[in-house]
Enzyme design. Structure first.
Site, PDB file in Angstrom:
ATOM      1  N   ASP A  52      31.088 -16.202  14.264  1.00  0.00           N
ATOM      2  CA  ASP A  52      31.582 -14.980  14.430  1.00  0.00           C
ATOM      3  C   ASP A  52      33.039 -14.754  13.504  1.00  0.00           C
ATOM      4  O   ASP A  52      33.720 -15.809  13.441  1.00  0.00           O
ATOM      5  CB  ASP A  52      31.966 -14.488  15.729  1.00  0.00           C
ATOM      6  CG  ASP A  52      33.061 -15.448  16.089  1.00  0.00           C
ATOM      7  OD1 ASP A  52      32.821 -16.460  16.592  1.00  0.00           O
ATOM      8  OD2 ASP A  52      34.530 -15.149  16.276  1.00  0.00           O
TER       9      ASP A  52
ATOM     10  N   GLY B 188      35.923 -20.395  15.425  1.00  0.00           N
ATOM     11  CA  GLY B 188      34.886 -19.344  15.216  1.00  0.00           C
ATOM     12  C   GLY B 188      34.259 -19.921  13.912  1.00  0.00           C
ATOM     13  O   GLY B 188      33.923 -20.928  13.657  1.00  0.00           O
ATOM     14  N   GLU B 189      33.581 -18.663  13.450  1.00  0.00           N
ATOM     15  CA  GLU B 189      33.251 -18.796  12.117  1.00  0.00           C
ATOM     16  C   GLU B 189      31.723 -19.674  12.030  1.00  0.00           C
ATOM     17  O   GLU B 189      30.966 -19.838  11.057  1.00  0.00           O
ATOM     18  CB  GLU B 189      33.656 -19.128  11.056  1.00  0.00           C
ATOM     19  CG  GLU B 189      35.088 -18.836  10.604  1.00  0.00           C
ATOM     20  CD  GLU B 189      35.907 -19.534   9.555  1.00  0.00           C
ATOM     21  OE1 GLU B 189      35.489 -20.499   9.095  1.00  0.00           O
ATOM     22  OE2 GLU B 189      36.953 -19.106   9.433  1.00  0.00           O
ATOM     23  N   GLY B 190      31.350 -20.145  13.246  1.00  0.00           N
ATOM     24  CA  GLY B 190      30.194 -20.986  13.571  1.00  0.00           C
ATOM     25  C   GLY B 190      30.523 -22.473  13.203  1.00  0.00           C
ATOM     26  O   GLY B 190      29.622 -23.500  12.918  1.00  0.00           O
TER      27      GLY B 190
END
Lengths: 354, 354
Positions: free
Chosen positions: A175, A317-319
């Site tokens: 995300d 985040g960001e994966g």
């Protein structure tokens, strides 16, 4: 009011596949159980794939981005403009998730589910599926309409459909969205009945008074918004986020295709807690990755019955945590598939009675 | 009696290099500190390499194998013949470490420091440097002579010299040797003054009575052997193992060349605890990998002041945990090197006072 759950119906998992993988571990040239949690991980992957020796040919990281009306309450250490700027950084290849996707050998697709910025030129790695320019501020009104909630979930499931169609057999979800840890905290509070203080944390780096304000905003939303705790759609609509909805849809969509879904940190995990209210069988298709520094993550993982494999204090985040977990998934699957058996290698087994 | 420690003299680490890496993290497009322990890991690698943005061009896993006279006391769940058979499995590419070295993109070199078997044909991945056909049984006599101890350490440092000469800039050390967790436990007990019960565990899978017997053997050796706790060479000579000595030498040798040494599980960690008695500055050149299921590992790590990055319940050896840690080292170094700065990406920084 809720859309038919059959849309996200999940296949039945055959316990004999994991059992076959488990039996194979016992034949491989190593002391029994000595690969620890990698053994259980490979069995989980086998179960989801329906293949006792799964291999991954195409890995994809899907990063969903959107803005949040609640950001105007000052709940993030960063201004809301950072969501759009980070999307540009993603597309230019300069963010952490870009570096990790290259290391891992994964495709990465960025999905704009509702960033609050002018439209930008198209890009090969970008899918634009904006529901709106950010959600509304749930301190004042519902974050989205019911129709928007449904469409946001469908954005995610459509992304899953298309990457699986293109050959993806291992999916990570991540995300980006300034303010989204507040939306995720409010969703988790509503889904678990916990007060704000149990589900909020510093997010991108709030100080103690910022965290306290965040908890008060969550508590106020639970009181003021029209949330029916028995209706997950009302939770999403009142306090959710577009990218959170899309991650939920992506998890449901990938699971429907028997593609393991590696769940990143707090925000992605809350998305799957929500999605598990739509399809209670979902957790068996999920692969946890890391334990985030965000305190509510533990609660979310516990709800899913998942124990993460990495504990590195990540909170980006960001994966990013999910991308690292892809490496452990590869390791576990390759060990199960490629190691020689005691018989093949002519190695003696255990001495009985020691 | 002890050889001159200057042979393994370590370079001075310049604290300004790690500080420069630390400052760079703060400029990269992510919330400050949000990469958690990967940030500290990259700073450690920078410090060792003397390069604020280190990159790794050639990774090598060195696996040292030898037999142990103590195995004749029934301290392993597997017969001693498994050491030689596993070497064949390594050379055929069928063991766990082979699978992981392929995944990680690392070279792997196997070193026979003293396997108790007939000589085998040469092999490109094998170095034969046998001190003897296994150590002697330390329940009855010293495991090796002082000369053998020195030569075994030198085998490891020579391996480090040659792989570094060939371009290796990241080294992992691992072990194979039936009975070696008993030797390592006895060494750790002698080096720390702890009783057997604190340092033994199931190893390859002993049952409770096997573990108890192992503890008694360790206690008896501490009483019966001529160990001078202030002389690490006497510890190695009386209760050590050839591959343990060689791992110690490899760690000292690589450190002397400023090549980070990724330490695998219990056996490898005990080797570096011993080596740190030879060169007290060694721990700064080490990179921990995983927390082994073997209970004494925690004590050994604590002695070195190292906190592992992975906790997967591994207890296999062979360098398997260290191989996985190579991936985290790559991730940390590449993130530090490749991520865009806030300025490059034109992303706004923190809002002050939140």
């Amino acid at each position: 009011m809720a859309p038919p759950t059959e849309a996200y119906e999940l296949p039945r998992l055959d316990p004999s596949v994991a059992a076959e993988a488990h039996r194979r571990w016992a034949t491989l040239t190593k002391p029994e159980g000595s690969l620890g949690r990698l053994e259980e991980l490979a069995e989980r992957l086998a179960s989801i794939r329906g293949d006792p020796r799964p291999r991954f040919r195409r890995k994809t990281i899907a990063v969903f981005a959107a803005d949040h009306g609640i950001a105007s309450e000052g709940v993030s250490a960063y201004p809301a403009s950072v969501t759009a700027a980070m999307l540009e950084n993603f597309l230019a290849g300069g963010a952490a998730i870009n570096v990790l996707s290259r290391l891992v050998g994964a495709d990465v697709v960025f999905v704009d589910v509702g960033i609050d910025a002018e439209p930008r030129p198209t890009h090969a790695s970008l899918r634009v599926a904006r529901i709106a320019r950010g959600t509304r501020n749930f301190a004042r009104e519902a974050a989205m309409t019911h129709d928007e909630a449904e469409r946001a979930v469908e954005v995610g499931s459509a992304v899953a459909d298309s990457v699986v169609e293109a050959g993806t057999d291992l999916l990570a979800i991540g995300d980006m969205g300034i303010g989204n840890s507040t939306s995720a905290s409010a969703m988790l509070a509503a889904l678990t009945g916990r007060p704000g203080v149990d589900v909020v944390g510093p997010g991108t780096g709030l100080d103690a008074s910022g965290v306290a304000r965040k908890a008060r905003l969550v508590d106020a939303a639970l009181r003021d918004r029209a949330i029916d705790a028995n209706d997950p759609w009302s939770v999403l609509r009142e306090v959710g986020g577009f990218e959170i909805a899309a991650m939920a849809g992506a998890a449901l969509g990938a699971a429907a295709h028997r593609v393991p879904v590696i769940v990143d940190g707090f925000i992605a995990t809350v998305a799957t807690v929500w999605a598990s209210r739509i399809q209670p069988g979902l957790p068996a298709f999920l692969v946890p990755s890391h334990r985030s520094a965000e305190p509510g993550h533990r609660l979310a993982l516990d709800r899913l019955g998942l124990v993460p494999y990495l504990d590195l204090g990540l909170r980006l985040g960001e994966g990013t945590g999910a991308a690292l977990q892809m490496l452990l998934c590869e390791a576990a699957a390759r060990l199960l598939d490629e190691m020689a058996t005691f018989e093949e290698a002519r190695v003696a087994g255990r001495v009985r009675g020691r």
